[in-house]
Design a protein around this motif. Structure first.
Motif, PDB file in Angstrom:
ATOM      1  N   GLY A   4       8.197  18.799   9.412  1.00 34.70           N
ATOM      2  CA  GLY A   4       8.863  18.816   8.117  1.00 34.70           C
ATOM      3  C   GLY A   4       8.165  18.001   7.053  1.00 34.70           C
ATOM      4  O   GLY A   4       8.346  18.245   5.869  1.00 34.70           O
ATOM      5  N   THR A   5       7.361  17.034   7.466  1.00 30.71           N
ATOM      6  CA  THR A   5       6.654  16.231   6.465  1.00 30.71           C
ATOM      7  C   THR A   5       5.408  15.629   7.098  1.00 30.71           C
ATOM      8  O   THR A   5       5.242  15.634   8.310  1.00 30.71           O
ATOM      9  CB  THR A   5       7.555  15.115   5.901  1.00 30.71           C
ATOM     10  N   ASN A   6       4.515  15.136   6.261  1.00 32.42           N
ATOM     11  CA  ASN A   6       3.330  14.426   6.733  1.00 32.42           C
ATOM     12  C   ASN A   6       2.753  13.657   5.554  1.00 32.42           C
ATOM     13  O   ASN A   6       3.328  13.645   4.462  1.00 32.42           O
ATOM     14  CB  ASN A   6       2.296  15.385   7.350  1.00 32.42           C
ATOM     15  N   MET A   7       1.616  13.021   5.766  1.00 27.38           N
ATOM     16  CA  MET A   7       1.037  12.199   4.714  1.00 27.38           C
ATOM     17  C   MET A   7       0.658  13.024   3.492  1.00 27.38           C
ATOM     18  O   MET A   7       0.858  12.592   2.353  1.00 27.38           O
ATOM     19  CB  MET A   7      -0.188  11.463   5.264  1.00 27.38           C
ATOM     20  N   MET A   8       0.109  14.214   3.700  1.00 30.22           N
ATOM     21  CA  MET A   8      -0.315  15.043   2.577  1.00 30.22           C
ATOM     22  C   MET A   8       0.883  15.498   1.747  1.00 30.22           C
ATOM     23  O   MET A   8       0.857  15.454   0.513  1.00 30.22           O
ATOM     24  CB  MET A   8      -1.101  16.258   3.069  1.00 30.22           C
ATOM     25  N   LYS A   9       1.958  15.925   2.419  1.00 31.91           N
ATOM     26  CA  LYS A   9       3.150  16.367   1.692  1.00 31.91           C
ATOM     27  C   LYS A   9       3.802  15.196   0.956  1.00 31.91           C
ATOM     28  O   LYS A   9       4.315  15.354  -0.154  1.00 31.91           O
ATOM     29  CB  LYS A   9       4.142  17.005   2.660  1.00 31.91           C
ATOM     30  N   THR A  10       3.788  14.023   1.586  1.00 31.44           N
ATOM     31  CA  THR A  10       4.340  12.831   0.947  1.00 31.44           C
ATOM     32  C   THR A  10       3.588  12.521  -0.340  1.00 31.44           C
ATOM     33  O   THR A  10       4.187  12.289  -1.396  1.00 31.44           O
ATOM     34  CB  THR A  10       4.259  11.627   1.903  1.00 31.44           C
ATOM     35  N   ASN A  11       2.272  12.534  -0.257  1.00 34.46           N
ATOM     36  CA  ASN A  11       1.456  12.245  -1.431  1.00 34.46           C
ATOM     37  C   ASN A  11       1.642  13.310  -2.504  1.00 34.46           C
ATOM     38  O   ASN A  11       1.788  13.003  -3.694  1.00 34.46           O
ATOM     39  CB  ASN A  11      -0.013  12.154  -1.024  1.00 34.46           C
ATOM     40  N   SER A  12       1.653  14.567  -2.093  1.00 24.58           N
ATOM     41  CA  SER A  12       1.806  15.666  -3.042  1.00 24.58           C
ATOM     42  C   SER A  12       3.145  15.599  -3.764  1.00 24.58           C
ATOM     43  O   SER A  12       3.227  15.838  -4.975  1.00 24.58           O
ATOM     44  CB  SER A  12       1.667  17.006  -2.310  1.00 24.58           C
ATOM     45  N   SER A  13       4.205  15.259  -3.042  1.00 21.18           N
ATOM     46  CA  SER A  13       5.525  15.196  -3.671  1.00 21.18           C
ATOM     47  C   SER A  13       5.611  14.044  -4.669  1.00 21.18           C
ATOM     48  O   SER A  13       6.240  14.174  -5.725  1.00 21.18           O
ATOM     49  CB  SER A  13       6.616  15.069  -2.604  1.00 21.18           C
ATOM     50  N   LEU A  14       4.966  12.920  -4.372  1.00 18.23           N
ATOM     51  CA  LEU A  14       4.954  11.804  -5.323  1.00 18.23           C
ATOM     52  C   LEU A  14       4.153  12.156  -6.575  1.00 18.23           C
ATOM     53  O   LEU A  14       4.528  11.775  -7.691  1.00 18.23           O
ATOM     54  CB  LEU A  14       4.378  10.554  -4.662  1.00 18.23           C
ATOM     55  N   GLU A  15       3.061  12.867  -6.395  1.00 15.67           N
ATOM     56  CA  GLU A  15       2.286  13.319  -7.552  1.00 15.67           C
ATOM     57  C   GLU A  15       3.118  14.251  -8.429  1.00 15.67           C
ATOM     58  O   GLU A  15       3.066  14.184  -9.665  1.00 15.67           O
ATOM     59  CB  GLU A  15       1.017  14.029  -7.079  1.00 15.67           C
ATOM     60  N   LYS A  16       3.900  15.116  -7.787  1.00 14.99           N
ATOM     61  CA  LYS A  16       4.748  16.044  -8.535  1.00 14.99           C
ATOM     62  C   LYS A  16       5.832  15.284  -9.304  1.00 14.99           C
ATOM     63  O   LYS A  16       6.154  15.623 -10.451  1.00 14.99           O
ATOM     64  CB  LYS A  16       5.376  17.046  -7.573  1.00 14.99           C
ATOM     65  N   LEU A  17       6.390  14.243  -8.686  1.00 16.13           N
ATOM     66  CA  LEU A  17       7.389  13.422  -9.371  1.00 16.13           C
ATOM     67  C   LEU A  17       6.763  12.696 -10.558  1.00 16.13           C
ATOM     68  O   LEU A  17       7.366  12.605 -11.635  1.00 16.13           O
ATOM     69  CB  LEU A  17       7.991  12.414  -8.394  1.00 16.13           C
ATOM     70  N   TYR A  18       5.560  12.196 -10.376  1.00 21.27           N
ATOM     71  CA  TYR A  18       4.825  11.520 -11.451  1.00 21.27           C
ATOM     72  C   TYR A  18       4.648  12.464 -12.641  1.00 21.27           C
ATOM     73  O   TYR A  18       4.928  12.104 -13.796  1.00 21.27           O
ATOM     74  CB  TYR A  18       3.474  11.067 -10.893  1.00 21.27           C
TER      75      TYR A  18
END
Length: 353
Positions: free
Chosen positions: A220-234
């Motif tokens: 359901g999640t991993n480091m890449m998805k975590t980083n990508s979602s934070l970039e999207k929030l930014y």
């Protein structure tokens, strides 16, 4: 052999990705070809160069024909970031002079449940949880936020996003949750930084943040998805910020490597009892993951606290501290290093300052 991608195709793919980011239903490639060919024909060679370069990288990588350009570029970036992270974390531990310094060093653990459409590589935070702790004193600070996306999610993605949320966290994309992205983002960064955020650094993408540790790979999640979602929030919080700046401030580390480096620094990896079956890093971190009492109110009321990001980071910290204590004697404090077991069988972490 898969057909080679042209510079024009990558131009269309990047435009389609921009449609997704803006919340629109993405156009078909035939629609884009008709719409964008006149624009492509009048672009200069310099303007076309980045698309030629991207096509070259795609064609030289081991990609399947169905993989979108963005997925390939994300994978290439993630691969570089991952190895840089491993090198940085290893060097950081090498520079810790002794075990006393290690016991006092603070780490931030992070878990993000995503609003996600995996097929389109779309990730946006549905829930963010982070904790700061050290081995000596345990938990010191916590952050938790559920985030709504009902006003901006790409409308063509709703079915798949609902299916994903039903499986992993039950925070639906059309439900009403806090969605003042700028306030949420600034509050999160303030927690990470542990102080006031310099808005100039933020808008220029030069903000220096510590590493945030999450599971390298989890269903359901991993480091890449975590980083990508934070970039999207930014980018949602500050849409005027150049996209590349959004990709430069977050440093996501592997919690698996964090535990291994702690054990290595304390020479625990050399002891025979640490090599017995059932004691892999993932076994240690995922132990006793039912989470009752550790989740947020939203997940507790649904009786699915084990799906809550808050429960996961607390349990990770507890498992790290309990495991290290088995061989070092950390003097664990219930409610600080680990959750306190209540009479009803649930658990509780109390923050005491």
């Amino acid at each position: 052999m898969a057909p080679k991608k042209t510079a024009f195709f990558t131009f269309l793919a990047c435009y389609r990705d921009d449609e997704i980011k803006s919340g629109k239903k993405p156009s078909s490639y035939n629609q884009l070809r008709i719409k964008l060919l006149p624009i492509w024909n009048i672009m200069s060679d310099d303007e076309k160069y980045k698309y030629k370069d991207l096509a070259l990288k795609y064609n030289n990588s081991n990609c399947t024909p169905k993989q979108p350009i963005k997925q390939i570029t994300d994978q290439l970036k993630y691969s570089n970031d991952f190895w840089n992270m491993k090198k940085y974390v290893a060097e950081m531990f090498e520079n810790i002079p002794n075990n006393q310094e290690l016991l006092n060093k603070k780490f931030i653990l992070l878990h993000i449940n995503c609003h996600s459409h995996a097929g389109e590589q779309y990730y946006f935070p549905a829930e963010i949880a982070a904790i700061e702790f050290n081995l000596k004193n345990g938990l010191s600070r916590t952050y938790h936020q559920i985030i709504g996306i009902s006003k901006i999610y790409p409308r063509g993605f709703s079915g798949s996003m609902r299916e994903f949320s039903d499986t992993f966290h039950h925070i639906n994309c059309w439900d009403d949750h806090p969605d003042d992205y700028q306030d949420i983002f600034l509050e999160f960064l303030t927690f990470i930084k542990g102080g006031i955020i310099n808005h100039t650094d933020l808008k220029k993408g030069t903000l220096d943040l510590p590493y945030l540790y999450t599971m390298q790979s989890e269903i359901g999640t991993n480091m890449m998805k975590t980083n990508s979602s934070l970039e999207k929030l930014y980018s949602a919080a500050f849409p005027e910020v150049y996209a590349e700046h959004c990709k430069s401030i977050f440093k996501i580390g592997s919690i698996e490597q964090l535990l291994l480096e702690i054990k290595k620094k304390m020479n625990l990896h050399l002891e025979h009892q640490n090599l017995r079956p059932g004691m892999s890093v993932c076994d240690i971190l995922e132990h006793d993951f039912y989470g009752l009492g550790l989740g947020c109110m939203y997940h507790e009321l649904k009786d699915i606290s084990f799906k809550c990001s808050k429960a996961r980071v607390i349990q990770w910290m507890s498992n790290i501290c309990i495991h290290i204590n088995m061989y070092t004697g950390l003097n664990l404090i219930p409610g600080k290093h680990m959750a306190t077991q209540l009479n009803d069988g649930s658990k509780l972490v109390m923050l005491t300052y």
